[in-house]
Write a protein that holds these residues in place. Sequence first.
Motif, PDB file in Angstrom:
ATOM      1  N   ALA A 160       0.811  -1.218   0.000  1.00  0.00           N
ATOM      2  CA  ALA A 160       0.000   0.000   0.000  1.00  0.00           C
ATOM      3  C   ALA A 160       0.846   1.272   0.000  1.00  0.00           C
ATOM      4  O   ALA A 160       0.306   2.369  -0.068  1.00  0.00           O
ATOM      5  N   ASN A 208      -8.637  -5.553   0.712  1.00  0.00           N
ATOM      6  CA  ASN A 208      -7.531  -4.601   0.713  1.00  0.00           C
ATOM      7  C   ASN A 208      -6.450  -5.035  -0.284  1.00  0.00           C
ATOM      8  O   ASN A 208      -5.938  -4.213  -1.045  1.00  0.00           O
ATOM      9  N   ILE A 214      -5.109  -2.963  -3.637  1.00  0.00           N
ATOM     10  CA  ILE A 214      -3.693  -2.647  -3.856  1.00  0.00           C
ATOM     11  C   ILE A 214      -3.245  -3.167  -5.217  1.00  0.00           C
ATOM     12  O   ILE A 214      -2.614  -2.454  -6.002  1.00  0.00           O
TER      13      ILE A 214
END
Length: 183
Positions: free
Chosen positions: A35, A98, A102
């Motif tokens: 990230a 998540n 990314i």
Amino acid sequence: MEGTGQAAASGMAGARVDDGAAGGKALKVVAAVDASEESLHALSWALDHVVRCHPDAALVVVHAQHAVDHFVYPVAAHGIAYAPATAVESMRKAQEENSRRILARALDMCKERQVDATGAIVEGDPKEAICQAVERFQAGLLVLGSRGLGRIKRAFLGSVSDYLSHHACCPVLVVKPTKAQAK
């Protein structure tokens, strides 16, 4: 090296990997992303300075996510790890989402530069998981960013780039952040 970021490379010689057949096969580049802006800067640098120079190169963008059990800690009074199944499943789903975000952001960068890339999410400690991915994908080059940790932080936290530069089975290109990014 030229461009907006400095890069440290080990063993960049030989853009092609000889497979024993006539010609050889194209360079396979694995770019590790997380990230952080530093990892996306490294991917951008690789697209501009490696993939552009080797149009037949195959690019695999890899994101390592910690195993969910990494987030389950022992309860001091009982000495065992406990987390309700619903909590573990909720963490797993959030973590997967998540990771997909990314990877999608990184693959969008590739698409913007008209580069075909494959994405992969690997699970485990990033150091080991990326090392294993490099072997599995038979990479000829691993590209990753550097957060620029100082000596003390690196000693306590460890450095993924340092570990991979010593343990990956292929040359490793560590792209440092620009001076503006490092501030």
